[in-house]
Scaffold this active site. Structure first.
Site, PDB file in Angstrom:
ATOM      1  N   HIS A  53       4.575   0.048   2.200  1.00  0.00           N
ATOM      2  CA  HIS A  53       5.463  -0.087   1.042  1.00  0.00           C
ATOM      3  C   HIS A  53       6.324   1.161   0.907  1.00  0.00           C
ATOM      4  CE1 HIS A  53       2.959  -3.331  -1.236  1.00  0.00           C
ATOM      5  NE2 HIS A  53       2.993  -3.555   0.076  1.00  0.00           N
ATOM      6  N   GLU A  55       7.077   3.026  -1.612  1.00  0.00           N
ATOM      7  CA  GLU A  55       6.481   4.117  -2.395  1.00  0.00           C
ATOM      8  C   GLU A  55       5.449   4.885  -1.571  1.00  0.00           C
ATOM      9  OE1 GLU A  55       7.393   0.672  -5.228  1.00  0.00           O
ATOM     10  OE2 GLU A  55       6.553   0.911  -3.213  1.00  0.00           O
ATOM     11  N   CYS A  83       3.421  -1.858  -6.831  1.00  0.00           N
ATOM     12  CA  CYS A  83       2.210  -2.671  -6.831  1.00  0.00           C
ATOM     13  C   CYS A  83       0.995  -1.801  -7.178  1.00  0.00           C
ATOM     14  CB  CYS A  83       2.031  -3.326  -5.467  1.00  0.00           C
ATOM     15  SG  CYS A  83       1.457  -2.180  -4.184  1.00  0.00           S
ATOM     16  N   CYS A  86       0.268   1.004  -4.598  1.00  0.00           N
ATOM     17  CA  CYS A  86       1.190   2.138  -4.692  1.00  0.00           C
ATOM     18  C   CYS A  86       0.926   2.959  -5.951  1.00  0.00           C
ATOM     19  CB  CYS A  86       2.629   1.645  -4.645  1.00  0.00           C
ATOM     20  SG  CYS A  86       3.079   0.943  -3.039  1.00  0.00           S
TER      21      CYS A  86
END
Length: 158
Positions: A53, A55, A83, A86
């Site tokens: 992801h 992040e 999410c 993260c």
């Protein structure tokens, strides 16, 4: 606040570029003292890595650049609602602030919401959709794992 908007717009612009290149529409930047320390885009599709992801990748780059596992004093600006994975990683890293530009509600019609995961994680373990078990495991003749680690590491801890 003006600078925050610029950082947030940068994260969203990164997401647009990633989408143009066939990736998922997520970008993130890590900022400390008004300076961009790291930026990244979602690479889940390209890498077949469900943890890639934006992040998390930005946190990894920032940690390497700063030479520290601690990102205390840093802020993360993300194109979309981070999410739970993260969010947890940013908390573990000591990130002080997270700002995002698109909500889970914005993403829901496109299959880009993690609201259901947040809701599931808020339940007690025995009510969550994923089976979670605690099975105490100790090795005969060895000290407890954490005790062993503490002995080996001295006073240093993560």
């Amino acid at each position: 606040m003006q600078r925050d908007n610029e950082f947030l717009e940068l994260a969203v612009q990164l997401a647009y570029v990633n989408a143009e290149q066939g990736g998922r529409p997520f970008g993130a930047v890590v900022v400390r003292d008004g300076e961009v320390i790291a930026e990244a885009v979602n690479q889940v599709i390209e890498t077949n890595d469900p943890t890639a992801h934006a992040e998390l990748l930005a946190v990894r780059v920032a940690s390497k650049k700063l030479g520290s596992v601690s990102l205390e004093g840093c802020s993360v600006f993300a194109s979309g609602h981070p999410c739970p994975m993260c969010m947890a990683a940013m908390r573990l890293a000591g990130v002080n602030e997270v700002t995002y530009g698109h909500s889970n509600e914005d993403g829901a019609p496109f299959g880009l919401s993690t609201a259901d995961i947040f809701a599931d994680l808020a339940k007690p373990f025995d009510e969550q959709s994923m089976r979670i078990r605690y099975v105490p495991t100790r090795i005969d003749g060895k000290p407890g794992l954490y005790e062993y680690w503490k002995q080996r590491a001295g006073t240093k801890s993560n």
